[in-house]
Design a protein around this motif. Structure first.
Motif, mmCIF file in Angstrom:
data_model
loop_
_atom_site.group_PDB
_atom_site.id
_atom_site.type_symbol
_atom_site.label_atom_id
_atom_site.label_comp_id
_atom_site.label_asym_id
_atom_site.label_seq_id
_atom_site.Cartn_x
_atom_site.Cartn_y
_atom_site.Cartn_z
ATOM 1 N N LYS A 85 0.827 -1.211 0.000
ATOM 2 C CA LYS A 85 0.000 0.000 0.000
ATOM 3 C C LYS A 85 0.864 1.266 0.000
ATOM 4 O O LYS A 85 0.585 2.212 -0.747
ATOM 5 N N GLN A 86 1.882 1.279 0.824
ATOM 6 C CA GLN A 86 2.754 2.453 0.895
ATOM 7 C C GLN A 86 3.481 2.684 -0.419
ATOM 8 O O GLN A 86 3.698 3.824 -0.838
ATOM 9 N N SER A 87 3.848 1.604 -1.086
ATOM 10 C CA SER A 87 4.522 1.736 -2.379
ATOM 11 C C SER A 87 3.588 2.359 -3.414
ATOM 12 O O SER A 87 3.993 3.238 -4.190
ATOM 13 N N ILE A 88 2.327 1.920 -3.434
ATOM 14 C CA ILE A 88 1.354 2.481 -4.375
ATOM 15 C C ILE A 88 1.102 3.948 -4.073
ATOM 16 O O ILE A 88 1.086 4.802 -4.981
ATOM 17 N N LEU A 89 0.915 4.281 -2.805
ATOM 18 C CA LEU A 89 0.657 5.668 -2.415
ATOM 19 C C LEU A 89 1.828 6.582 -2.767
ATOM 20 O O LEU A 89 1.632 7.723 -3.213
#
Length: 204
Positions: A85-89
């Motif tokens: 999730k953090q990578s996508i954000l």
């Protein structure tokens, strides 16, 4: 043109573009969700974009906290759900910086759609049905316990084996009448005994 006017124009554009699109959802006039990926896709995820009062002059709020995204944490192989999730954000925030000051909600949704595979490259879902079937082994009823002892056969001595071999033919069968001698012996003994006891009986 003020921020509110920019938002009104973008809202009309979003409603027109995504009309009939089941992946798009308008939560409020300033908050929107879009599902990246088809229903049933184990790599699908949902992006939520909310406008601040000063958007688009300031960045929108991008979130992946929707309940739908909890599936990202199921059967992860190489990394944690929060890492994905953090990578996508982080990648979406990079796109925000490029388009800051302009209507960007549509652009961010399309950017995520175009780069879905790259965003989810570290997410490797495992089919539970296949894993379980590889782990669980079922013992079949026909499987005999290894501890069961086999019935022991009567062991013959060498002399007994030779004697038996002498009596049997080439097929291993005993010849007809092989025990007649024993029968004759029993009959002879019976006759002798009968004659003896008859002689002892009183004569009338």
């Amino acid at each position: 043109m003020g921020a509110n006017e920019d938002q009104e124009m973008e809202l009309e554009a979003l409603r027109s573009i995504y009309e009939g699109d089941e992946s798009f959802r308008e939560l409020s006039p300033v908050s929107f969700q879009y599902r990246i990926g088809e229903n049933g896709d184990p790599k699908a995820f949902l992006i939520e974009i909310s406008w601040t009062e000063t958007y688009p002059q300031t960045p929108p709020i991008i979130s992946m906290n929707a309940f739908f995204n909890n599936t990202i944490g199921v059967f992860l192989v190489r990394c944690r759900s929060s890492d994905v999730k953090q990578s996508i954000l982080a990648k979406l925030q990079e796109a925000v910086e490029v388009h800051l000051g302009t209507a960007m909600t549509y652009t961010l949704f399309e950017y995520a759609k175009d780069n879905k595979e790259q965003f989810m490259e570290n997410h490797h879902p495992v089919h539970s049905a296949t894993s379980i079937s590889n782990i669980i082994s079922v013992e079949t009823p026909s499987t005999a316990p290894s501890s069961k002892k086999k019935d022991k056969k009567e062991q013959l001595s060498k002399a007994q084996k030779r004697k038996l071999a002498d009596k049997t033919d080439h097929k291993g069968e005993l010849p007809r009448g092989w025990n007649w001698v024993d029968v004759v012996k029993h009959v002879s003994i019976f006759e002798i005994a009968f004659t003896f006891f008859s002689s002892l009986a009183p004569q009338f």
